[in-house]
Design an enzyme around this catalytic site. Structure first.
Site, PDB file in Angstrom:
ATOM      1  N   GLY A  20      22.710  73.644 -52.528  1.00 21.11           N
ATOM      2  CA  GLY A  20      21.736  73.028 -53.411  1.00 21.11           C
ATOM      3  C   GLY A  20      21.273  71.657 -52.968  1.00 21.11           C
ATOM      4  O   GLY A  20      20.341  71.093 -53.557  1.00 21.11           O
ATOM      5  N   SER A  21      21.873  71.095 -51.945  1.00 21.04           N
ATOM      6  CA  SER A  21      21.490  69.776 -51.454  1.00 21.04           C
ATOM      7  C   SER A  21      20.254  69.883 -50.557  1.00 21.04           C
ATOM      8  O   SER A  21      20.302  70.574 -49.529  1.00 21.04           O
ATOM      9  CB  SER A  21      22.642  69.150 -50.666  1.00 21.04           C
ATOM     10  OG  SER A  21      22.171  68.136 -49.794  1.00 21.04           O
ATOM     11  N   PRO A  22      19.144  69.203 -50.874  1.00 21.64           N
ATOM     12  CA  PRO A  22      17.968  69.269 -50.006  1.00 21.64           C
ATOM     13  C   PRO A  22      18.224  68.837 -48.561  1.00 21.64           C
ATOM     14  O   PRO A  22      17.748  69.508 -47.633  1.00 21.64           O
ATOM     15  CB  PRO A  22      16.955  68.359 -50.713  1.00 21.64           C
ATOM     16  CG  PRO A  22      17.327  68.457 -52.160  1.00 21.64           C
ATOM     17  CD  PRO A  22      18.838  68.508 -52.149  1.00 21.64           C
ATOM     18  N   SER A  56      19.769  71.675 -46.890  1.00 17.53           N
ATOM     19  CA  SER A  56      18.791  72.745 -46.710  1.00 17.53           C
ATOM     20  C   SER A  56      17.918  72.491 -45.495  1.00 17.53           C
ATOM     21  O   SER A  56      17.575  73.422 -44.756  1.00 17.53           O
ATOM     22  CB  SER A  56      17.905  72.867 -47.956  1.00 17.53           C
ATOM     23  OG  SER A  56      18.656  73.248 -49.080  1.00 17.53           O
TER      24      SER A  56
END
Length: 223
Positions: A12-14, A17
């Site tokens: 969930g961490s940009p 990602s």
């Protein structure tokens, strides 16, 4: 035989990602090691030896440790790309890509954090309109950058697109992109969403963050 590069990441961490998107663009398989920030996995002696600033993501490429998502993407593109399109070696072209990377780390991602971190960690039960508008104003920089090409640095995908879209994909769930104001941004986001590795490495990750924030909204309201 050389082992796969290890990526220490949080779902969930940009920033995490963006590294996974870069690996997808390179056709590079990573050994993913999930880090639980709430459990303090990033504060263990072993992790701090790799990264004293205890941030994620962290890449360990057979003993070469690289920190910061933007630097990791630059490193991976330099080492594993079959051509220069993702991160050009030409000084002027590379400078333009770097400028867009700095726009992400200086404007886009910090505004995502301003929206979601108080909810996740500090008990806030909503995201203020002020924070949402502040995020939306950052889209203007992307809109103008995209006026001269399909991507942030012209007509070719670069790591700047991959880093920025990781932030924007999460941001737009809380601060919608108004198509009449930012048509170039909307078209760019749609274009990137069609990449074969996008859904797994970015869309699904943005959903994880969104769902976490929604859960925390409810928990914080009850508290």
């Amino acid at each position: 035989m050389t082992a796969k590069p290890i990526l220490y990441y949080t779902p969930g961490s940009p920033p995490c990602s963006s590294v996974m998107l870069c690996a997808g663009a390179l056709g590079l398989e990573l050994d993913l090691k999930a880090i639980n920030l709430k459990d303090g996995d990033h504060l263990t002696p072993e992790f701090l030896k790799m990264n004293p600033t205890h941030t994620i993501p962290v890449l360990n490429d057979n003993g070469v440790v690289v920190t910061d998502s933007h630097v990791i993407c630059s490193y991976l593109a330099d080492k594993y790309a079959v051509d220069e399109s993702l991160y050009p070696k030409d000084k002027v072209q590379r400078m333009q890509v770097d400028a867009r990377l700095y726009f992400d780390c200086g404007h886009l991602f910090p505004r995502v954090r301003i929206m979601v971190e108080p909810v996740i960690y500090f008990g806030e039960a909503s995201i203020s309109e002020e924070k949402i508008r502040y995020m939306q104003r950052a889209y203007d920089g992307l809109e103008k950058a995209l006026a001269s090409g399909k991507y942030l640095c012209g007509d070719h995908l670069t790591i700047a697109d991959l880093c920025c879209v990781a932030s924007v994909a999460s941001a737009e769930k809380f601060a919608p992109i108004e198509e009449d104001k930012y048509p170039n941004v909307k078209a760019w986001l749609q274009r990137l969403s069609e990449l074969p590795y996008y859904k797994k490495y970015n869309a699904e990750q943005a959903d994880i963050l969104y769902n976490l924030v929604q859960t925390k909204f409810e928990e914080n309201k009850k508290a």
